[in-house]
Design an enzyme around this catalytic site. Sequence first.
Site, mmCIF file in Angstrom:
data_model
loop_
_atom_site.group_PDB
_atom_site.id
_atom_site.type_symbol
_atom_site.label_atom_id
_atom_site.label_comp_id
_atom_site.label_asym_id
_atom_site.label_seq_id
_atom_site.Cartn_x
_atom_site.Cartn_y
_atom_site.Cartn_z
ATOM 1 N N CYS A 340 39.481 17.161 74.111
ATOM 2 C CA CYS A 340 40.433 17.606 73.087
ATOM 3 C C CYS A 340 40.958 19.038 73.247
ATOM 4 O O CYS A 340 42.173 19.253 73.120
ATOM 5 C CB CYS A 340 39.871 17.378 71.691
ATOM 6 S SG CYS A 340 38.106 17.283 71.551
ATOM 7 N N ARG A 369 27.809 15.560 79.944
ATOM 8 C CA ARG A 369 26.923 16.056 78.887
ATOM 9 C C ARG A 369 25.487 15.910 79.359
ATOM 10 O O ARG A 369 25.131 14.910 79.980
ATOM 11 C CB ARG A 369 27.123 15.271 77.586
ATOM 12 C CG ARG A 369 28.517 15.414 76.994
ATOM 13 C CD ARG A 369 28.686 14.575 75.737
ATOM 14 N NE ARG A 369 30.087 14.524 75.326
ATOM 15 C CZ ARG A 369 30.557 13.743 74.352
ATOM 16 N NH1 ARG A 369 29.723 12.958 73.701
ATOM 17 N NH2 ARG A 369 31.834 13.752 74.049
ATOM 18 N N GLN A 387 36.120 8.768 79.521
ATOM 19 C CA GLN A 387 36.578 8.203 78.250
ATOM 20 C C GLN A 387 38.030 7.753 78.354
ATOM 21 O O GLN A 387 38.837 8.380 79.048
ATOM 22 C CB GLN A 387 36.485 9.251 77.136
ATOM 23 C CG GLN A 387 35.074 9.666 76.773
ATOM 24 C CD GLN A 387 35.066 10.741 75.711
ATOM 25 O OE1 GLN A 387 35.762 11.747 75.822
ATOM 26 N NE2 GLN A 387 34.280 10.541 74.667
ATOM 27 N N ASP A 389 40.364 8.431 76.500
ATOM 28 C CA ASP A 389 40.586 9.390 75.426
ATOM 29 C C ASP A 389 42.080 9.586 75.158
ATOM 30 O O ASP A 389 42.894 9.535 76.081
ATOM 31 C CB ASP A 389 39.972 10.733 75.826
ATOM 32 C CG ASP A 389 39.465 11.510 74.629
ATOM 33 O OD1 ASP A 389 39.685 11.054 73.495
ATOM 34 O OD2 ASP A 389 38.858 12.568 74.832
ATOM 35 N N HIS A 391 44.857 11.763 72.132
ATOM 36 C CA HIS A 391 45.040 12.543 70.908
ATOM 37 C C HIS A 391 46.482 12.410 70.448
ATOM 38 O O HIS A 391 47.411 12.528 71.248
ATOM 39 C CB HIS A 391 44.670 14.006 71.142
ATOM 40 C CG HIS A 391 43.234 14.187 71.494
ATOM 41 N ND1 HIS A 391 42.777 14.162 72.803
ATOM 42 C CD2 HIS A 391 42.132 14.342 70.712
ATOM 43 C CE1 HIS A 391 41.471 14.314 72.808
ATOM 44 N NE2 HIS A 391 41.050 14.427 71.563
ATOM 45 N N LYS A 471 35.683 10.426 60.446
ATOM 46 C CA LYS A 471 36.041 9.479 61.500
ATOM 47 C C LYS A 471 35.788 8.039 61.075
ATOM 48 O O LYS A 471 34.962 7.753 60.204
ATOM 49 C CB LYS A 471 35.271 9.775 62.784
ATOM 50 C CG LYS A 471 33.765 9.659 62.685
ATOM 51 C CD LYS A 471 33.104 10.001 64.026
ATOM 52 C CE LYS A 471 31.581 9.989 63.916
ATOM 53 N NZ LYS A 471 30.927 10.296 65.208
ATOM 54 N N HIS A 517 42.074 12.133 66.915
ATOM 55 C CA HIS A 517 41.298 11.863 68.123
ATOM 56 C C HIS A 517 41.011 10.365 68.128
ATOM 57 O O HIS A 517 40.549 9.829 67.112
ATOM 58 C CB HIS A 517 39.954 12.603 68.101
ATOM 59 C CG HIS A 517 40.059 14.071 67.886
ATOM 60 N ND1 HIS A 517 39.669 14.996 68.833
ATOM 61 C CD2 HIS A 517 40.485 14.805 66.815
ATOM 62 C CE1 HIS A 517 39.841 16.218 68.359
ATOM 63 N NE2 HIS A 517 40.335 16.130 67.133
#
Length: 664
Positions: A340, A369, A387, A389, A391, A471, A517
């Site tokens: 992000c 991570r 991911q 991912d 946004h 979320k 997100h």
Amino acid sequence: MIDLVFPDGSVRQYPDGSTGRDVAAAISKSLEKKALLIKLDGQVLDLDRALTPDLLAGERKFEILTREAPEALETIRHDTAHVLAEAVQELFPGTQVTIGPNVEDGFYYDFAREEPFSLDDLETIEKRMKEIVDRDEKITREVWDREEAIAHFDGIGEQYKAQIIRDLPGTDTITVYRQGEWKDLCRGPHLPSTKHVGKAFKLTKLAGAYWRGDQNNAQLQRIYGTSWASDADLEAHLKRIEEAERRDHRKLGKTMDLFHIQEEGKGMVFWHAKGWALYRVLEDYMRRRLDAAGYKEVKTPQILDKSLWEKSGHAEKFGHAMFMCESAEGEVLAVKPMNCPGHIQIFNVGQKSYRELPLRMAEFGACHRYEPSGAMHGIMRVRAFTQDDAHIFCREEQVTEESARFIELLRSVYNDLGMTLADTKFSTRPDLRAGTDEVWDKAESALSAAAEAAGETLVLQEGEGAFYGPKLEFSLKDAIGRVWQCGTLQLDFVLPERLDAEYVSEDGSKKRPVMLHRAILGSFERFIGILLENYAGALPVWLAPTQVVVTTITSDADPYALEVVEKLTKLGMRAEVDLRNEKINYKIREHSLAKVPVIAVVGRKEAETGQLALRRLGGEGQSVLSLEEALRVLKNDATPPDVKRALGIADLGVAESVEGAATA
């Protein structure tokens, strides 16, 4: 007298100091026999707990819980953990008990003991547990003085229990539950006696653990178990476990030659050619879906200066799990744990107008991570993952429409992948968070309203939101009933403020965009593991790493087999040929174990007549088709569902394949 409000809305009066058992007995003797617990204003309590004024300060909504109640199952599992602890201390004197909470489908208890438990010990412990159930030991709650409790547990050599009490807030009530002559520090609630635990339990495995999860603390021994309300439920669970082991993605990954993980790269996946083929098929599918939905794909750096992560708040929240490095010039850099902040940097380049919103920015972002060694699990939980991912930068008034569009896309993707949406959870503000309560009020209200407008029924998860916003969590149910949380949609007013994102509004003023997100698969690695276990490796043809193997009965058919593979490859299919001098049944069995969805068998007859004998994984017998018809059927099977929709191609079903064979 005290008033109690029952689930049907009726109000009944009972004498001061009544217990749940008294109330049940006043209704009927049969209810008293079945009653296990009570629920008062949402709090589950012991059946024999007196209804004192401090408990009756709320609305006094009252319910008697029997064995069938979900809350009863949670307590049965809690009590089974206590029975386990009592059995262990009877069998192995000197063993200290530490903590024994419930986990999904069961419980565990951590023990401090010099000599390690063995798997053979589990059978002995189970036998003693059943004896304790047969004893029907009464379970009673006692309130103790803090200092007396510490002195008592220290005095009997239970240092861990004494430490737990020392660390509790001074305002906490110290409660001890007696189970016959045995006792344990516990908040409760508990069943009236050990007989109500029943015998529908089984100890399942041993594991190591650290006191309070800290590897710097003493190592303990953990015994896991499962416990159910009935023998039938236990048997069904054990069958599910057996089926889950058969479907274990780690075993399938080896059998299908998809991937491996080794010690030199803990939590990092080594994708083999076939595994990477599956990965690319899934990635290509998601890329087509995002392109069609109006997303713009970007790519951001893997390593960014630590200062950006401090400004965004991720360093404070995730610093313990971030990989940091220092350059030769003294710069402190961090490998990104998420995408992000990088996307906001792209948004911030150049001036954005309200006319450009919503801006949907996607990235198949590789993240890292630090996961503890004990937490990693195959490709389901790793240290390096990618991911799907994205946004969405939008105006406040666009949140509802964009959320609904995303949920529709998510449902469609899951449907294409053969997965069922189980439930949608709404997670609200956590204790550690960024932003004011006013901002969180606005964010929670907007996201819940958007989800409900999209037709979602929400399950509330208080305190489980991201540190920057509430979320939605979308969970899938697989073929054997397990639930996996995968997709997510998070509404964020905080990061755009922290990282100075803004756009020019209609009146020329500068405003902050709302940031959504969102992810559908979550981690590609984890989702592939879920797919493998859902299908037990037998993936649909369009997803399968190898879609067709053409194998020969005799060497006379080798030229024809090579010709067929060439035609399949030209059609864009992932086809292989097997010309080995082995018996056909051996080759079929080998490719079936490797979960190849279609095996095309050719011998002298098929070569002479220009046919293929198609055997489908899990099917009986085979269909003999002309080569032209077989290519059409296989191409149809191999075409992804979104491509079929785009081209207006109807699925060619099994019946049509059989009809084609008859015509041929």
